[in-house]
Write an enzyme that holds these catalytic residues in place. Sequence first.
Site, short mmCIF file in Angstrom:
data_model
loop_
_atom_site.label_atom_id
_atom_site.label_comp_id
_atom_site.label_asym_id
_atom_site.label_seq_id
_atom_site.Cartn_x
_atom_site.Cartn_y
_atom_site.Cartn_z
N LYS A 93 0.82 -1.22 0.00
CA LYS A 93 0.00 0.00 0.00
C LYS A 93 0.85 1.26 0.00
CE LYS A 93 -2.37 -0.43 3.79
NZ LYS A 93 -2.01 -1.75 4.34
N ARG A 135 -9.18 2.03 9.40
CA ARG A 135 -8.80 0.66 9.72
C ARG A 135 -9.88 -0.05 10.53
NH1 ARG A 135 -3.02 1.33 9.36
NH2 ARG A 135 -1.79 -0.51 9.66
N ARG A 150 10.87 -7.08 5.12
CA ARG A 150 10.92 -5.62 5.20
C ARG A 150 11.81 -5.12 6.33
NH1 ARG A 150 5.19 -2.60 5.37
NH2 ARG A 150 5.23 -3.26 7.53
N ARG A 168 11.18 -3.67 9.32
CA ARG A 168 10.91 -2.47 10.11
C ARG A 168 10.92 -2.86 11.58
NH1 ARG A 168 5.49 0.16 8.12
NH2 ARG A 168 4.66 -0.67 10.05
N ARG A 183 -0.54 -8.16 13.91
CA ARG A 183 -1.05 -7.15 12.98
C ARG A 183 -1.97 -7.77 11.94
NH1 ARG A 183 3.31 -4.33 10.22
NH2 ARG A 183 2.02 -2.50 10.00
P1 AMP Z 1 1.09 1.19 9.09
O1 AMP Z 1 2.33 1.92 8.73
O2 AMP Z 1 -0.12 1.70 8.34
O3 AMP Z 1 1.22 -0.29 9.00
O4 AMP Z 1 0.79 1.52 10.62
C1 AMP Z 1 1.70 1.18 11.66
C2 AMP Z 1 0.99 1.15 13.00
O5 AMP Z 1 0.41 2.43 13.28
C3 AMP Z 1 -0.18 0.18 13.07
O6 AMP Z 1 0.23 -1.13 13.40
C4 AMP Z 1 -1.03 0.81 14.18
O7 AMP Z 1 -0.50 0.55 15.45
C5 AMP Z 1 -0.86 2.29 13.91
N1 AMP Z 1 -1.90 2.82 12.99
C6 AMP Z 1 -1.73 3.32 11.74
N2 AMP Z 1 -2.89 3.70 11.20
C7 AMP Z 1 -3.85 3.45 12.12
C8 AMP Z 1 -5.26 3.61 12.17
N3 AMP Z 1 -5.95 4.10 11.13
N4 AMP Z 1 -5.90 3.23 13.32
C9 AMP Z 1 -5.24 2.74 14.36
N5 AMP Z 1 -3.92 2.54 14.39
C10 AMP Z 1 -3.21 2.90 13.28
#
Ligand code: AMP
Length: 184
Positions: free
Chosen positions: A14, A89, A128, A130, A141
């Site tokens: 994404k 989400r 990845r 991270r 996740r």
């Molecule tokens: P991402 O980079 O989108 O995978 O987000 C990394 C982490 O940020 C996720 O595992 C969540 O802990 C938090 N996070 C990102 N976007 C959201 C969201 N829309 N709602 C809740 N937590 C979020």
Amino acid sequence: MTRLIFLGPPGAGKGTQAKTLANHCDIPHISTGDILRQALKDQTPLGIKAQSYMDRGELVPDQLVEEMVEERLCKPDAKSGWILDGFPRTVKQAAFLGELLQKLEQQGEKVVNLDVPDDIVVDRLLQRGRSDDTEEVIRRRLEVYRSETAPLIDYYGDRHLLITVNGNQSLEEVTADLKNAIAS
Ligand code: AMP
């Protein structure tokens, strides 16, 4: 006017695709994960509150993320369109976003579901590297994705906003399909 919401499991690509497409359309790429990681790095009150959730692969509470997105979509550059990556989400966040877009007169959004099989997603995430990509956190996740986020596929499908793109192709092929999908 391009207003796009990117859905898909973690590791679907994404972020990469959203960035490429946002550049192509000259609109902001709004990634809630990126905003939260920056807040964490800067140790802002938001970052400090979000840290323990992110470290465990849990979702940060809706209200924190919703406020963050509202603030971001109110900035002048969001008037010309945007790509949302990682938000909404949960069904609650999606309902919030629907109302927010109405309030800001930013409707006309489309939702892209980047479809990638489970085993491919796990392989990609493990590669990845991270800091929140340990195997246990990845597993969590994905669970959270399935229970909280995957229902959004039906949520937006029912509202006839959903476009599904096969994310299990080369980067270039996915980008080409995305460009076609938003043009039609
Ligand atoms: P991402 O980079 O989108 O995978 O987000 C990394 C982490 O940020 C996720 O595992 C969540 O802990 C938090 N996070 C990102 N976007 C959201 C969201 N829309 N709602 C809740 N937590 C979020």
